[in-house]
Design an enzyme around this catalytic site. Structure first.
Site, PDB file in Angstrom:
ATOM      1  N   HIS A 194     -10.650  -5.910  -1.817  1.00 40.34           N
ATOM      2  CA  HIS A 194     -11.637  -5.531  -0.797  1.00 40.34           C
ATOM      3  C   HIS A 194     -12.779  -4.793  -1.498  1.00 40.34           C
ATOM      4  O   HIS A 194     -12.678  -3.603  -1.767  1.00 40.34           O
ATOM      5  CB  HIS A 194     -11.001  -4.632   0.265  1.00 40.34           C
ATOM      6  CG  HIS A 194      -9.980  -5.333   1.095  1.00 40.34           C
ATOM      7  ND1 HIS A 194     -10.315  -6.335   1.992  1.00 40.34           N
ATOM      8  CD2 HIS A 194      -8.635  -5.204   1.162  1.00 40.34           C
ATOM      9  CE1 HIS A 194      -9.212  -6.776   2.577  1.00 40.34           C
ATOM     10  NE2 HIS A 194      -8.176  -6.118   2.098  1.00 40.34           N
TER      11      HIS A 194
ATOM     12  N   GLU B 216       0.806  -1.232   0.000  1.00 41.48           N
ATOM     13  CA  GLU B 216       0.000   0.000   0.000  1.00 41.48           C
ATOM     14  C   GLU B 216       0.837   1.278   0.000  1.00 41.48           C
ATOM     15  O   GLU B 216       0.612   2.170   0.818  1.00 41.48           O
ATOM     16  CB  GLU B 216      -0.958  -0.015   1.209  1.00 41.48           C
ATOM     17  CG  GLU B 216      -1.901  -1.215   1.191  1.00 41.48           C
ATOM     18  CD  GLU B 216      -2.773  -1.349   2.442  1.00 41.48           C
ATOM     19  OE1 GLU B 216      -2.710  -0.481   3.321  1.00 41.48           O
ATOM     20  OE2 GLU B 216      -3.511  -2.348   2.534  1.00 41.48           O
TER      21      GLU B 216
ATOM     22  N   ASP C 174     -12.548  -9.825  -0.014  1.00 39.25           N
ATOM     23  CA  ASP C 174     -13.791  -9.865   0.762  1.00 39.25           C
ATOM     24  C   ASP C 174     -14.760  -8.870   0.137  1.00 39.25           C
ATOM     25  O   ASP C 174     -14.351  -7.998  -0.637  1.00 39.25           O
ATOM     26  CB  ASP C 174     -13.605  -9.672   2.280  1.00 39.25           C
ATOM     27  CG  ASP C 174     -12.878  -8.410   2.686  1.00 39.25           C
ATOM     28  OD1 ASP C 174     -12.776  -7.478   1.870  1.00 39.25           O
ATOM     29  OD2 ASP C 174     -12.426  -8.346   3.849  1.00 39.25           O
TER      30      ASP C 174
ATOM     31  N   GLU D 228      -6.503 -10.513  -0.827  1.00 39.53           N
ATOM     32  CA  GLU D 228      -7.271 -10.203   0.386  1.00 39.53           C
ATOM     33  C   GLU D 228      -8.761 -10.073   0.077  1.00 39.53           C
ATOM     34  O   GLU D 228      -9.433  -9.159   0.573  1.00 39.53           O
ATOM     35  CB  GLU D 228      -6.771  -8.884   1.015  1.00 39.53           C
ATOM     36  CG  GLU D 228      -5.279  -8.847   1.289  1.00 39.53           C
ATOM     37  CD  GLU D 228      -4.819  -7.591   2.033  1.00 39.53           C
ATOM     38  OE1 GLU D 228      -5.661  -6.839   2.559  1.00 39.53           O
ATOM     39  OE2 GLU D 228      -3.591  -7.372   2.082  1.00 39.53           O
TER      40      GLU D 228
ATOM     41  N   ASN E 167       1.684  -5.003  -3.193  1.00 35.92           N
ATOM     42  CA  ASN E 167       0.315  -5.385  -2.848  1.00 35.92           C
ATOM     43  C   ASN E 167      -0.471  -4.120  -2.530  1.00 35.92           C
ATOM     44  O   ASN E 167       0.021  -3.233  -1.820  1.00 35.92           O
ATOM     45  CB  ASN E 167       0.391  -6.294  -1.605  1.00 35.92           C
ATOM     46  CG  ASN E 167      -0.918  -6.946  -1.237  1.00 35.92           C
ATOM     47  OD1 ASN E 167      -1.589  -7.539  -2.084  1.00 35.92           O
ATOM     48  ND2 ASN E 167      -1.296  -6.847   0.035  1.00 35.92           N
TER      49      ASN E 167
END
Ligand code: 9MR
Length: 365
Positions: A242, A165, A273, A271, A206
């Protein structure tokens, strides 16, 4: 799943509606296999972030981790604040527990994460703030941290999120202790140091909100191109995934991944979701299922998309409600470990034959 299969058998024995039995048997077949079995046939790793406290305390949680996934990521315990709580003193114990669990369950481990702006120990952020840690010190501290952590797990981690990030939404470098003190040189350094410590691990950048093409993902594209041209050992880009059903699905994800693939890079969904404004109704869960399978399908369509990891698998332990007020229900299973439509969608997508590929997709690096 198992219940479904049993129910189907009972129906067949009772000789009730033949058509209904046939339909249920088809769906029971896909669901009878675990996600990890289905993923293996497709030559992809299916992973989850793991909360190591839940792994120790909640046997239902632990059995789903072992049964359904063939890759695990430490949700928190490989981060700096846990691993190096005071300068030069390393604590790998909680992460080692997960790595041992993974070995026992024939799972691979994604490493997360060596350099981030969050979850840094106070000694580090305070030291930078009060000037007792200079730029030169900080560079040494980063070098030492990366070397110690990657060396500790050498040979046990297949992919590392080396740098996490680091870009803003507009594609500029995020303001952090790293960029303030070290400019942008820390990115190349971090990859070089990680590579020196474990030459076989695949090294990733990432980030979130890079699923669609746009300022941020374009900036990553330019960054990795530049770094590779300089010989920096970077192997892949992680698309966190996300999502939120309130927004459009990033329908150009496969296209976006393809351009990174064309640079010779691996990609991963790291990741995934899909959060929902609560309470979630049937339509929300259906939309969520479609978002999960859409992300997975994009990965499967990308030749070197090597793994698909969900950021936790049960609503019981999700980070979402603590961060997004009024939202949640973001995972494949509900709080009582009942699989949701999203679970079925992921299983079905894994079970589907990939166009132009044999059913046994073989190994992807
Ligand atoms: O899921 C993690 C949560 O338990 C932590 O409190 C949080 C701290 O910022 O980090 C969460 O994981 C993040 C991951 O490390 C990086 N990408 C975003 C994830 C969700 O915030």
């Amino acid at each position: 799943m198992k219940l479904g299969r049993r129910a189907t058998t009972t129906l067949a024995l009772l000789g009730t509606t033949v058509l209904m039995t046939a339909v249920q048997t088809v769906s029971a077949q896909a669901h009878d296999a675990s996600l990890r079995d289905l993923a293996k046939q497709r030559g992809i790793r299916i992973g989850t972030a793991v909360n190591v406290d839940a792994l120790a305390d909640d046997s239902q949680y632990a059995s789903v981790v072992g049964d359904q996934f063939n890759s695990v990521t430490a949700e928190n315990v490989m981060k700096w604040e846990t691993v190096e709580p005071s300068p030069g003193t390393f604590d790998f114990a909680p992460a080692d527990t997960l790595v041992r669990y993974a070995a026992r369950h024939h799972q691979e481990v994604r490493g997360h994460t060596l350099l981030w702006h969050n979850q840094l120990p106070g000694w580090l952020t305070d030291g930078v703030a009060d000037g007792s840690i200079t730029a030169d010190d900080l560079r040494d501290i980063l070098h030492r941290h990366i070397t110690a952590e990657v060396s500790h797990f050498k040979g046990k981690i297949y992919q590392w999120d080396v740098v996490n990030e680091v870009l803003n939404e507009d594609g500029t470098l995020r303001d952090s202790i790293w960029s303030q003190k070290l400019g942008d040189s820390f990115i190349a350094d971090a990859f070089r140091w990680a590579h020196q410590a474990d030459p076989h691990a695949k090294l990733f950048l990432n980030d979130y909100n890079i699923e669609s093409k746009g300022a941020k993902s374009d900036a990553y594209y330019d960054l990795v191109k530049r770094l590779r041209a300089q010989g920096v050992p970077i192997d892949g880009v992680g698309f966190q995934g996300h999502l939120d059903i309130q927004y459009d699905f990033p329908s150009d994800l496969a296209d976006n991944m393809a351009r990174f693939d064309a640079l010779g890079l691996a990609t991963s969904v790291t990741e995934a979701d899909v959060r929902i404004p609560l309470p979630a109704d049937e339509a929300d869960l259906t939309r969520q299922a479609s978002d999960y399978s859409g992300m997975l399908a994009a990965c499967l369509a990308t030749e070197h998309c090597t793994s698909f990891t969900v950021w936790g698998f049960t609503d019981a332990y999700s980070w979402v409600p603590g961060t997004f007020e009024g939202e949640g229900a973001a995972n494949l299973y509900d709080e009582s470990y009942q699989p949701k439509p999203a679970y079925t969608a992921v299983a079905d997508t894994l079970a589907k034959q990939r166009p132009g590929h044999g059913h046994h997709g073989g190994h992807r690096h």
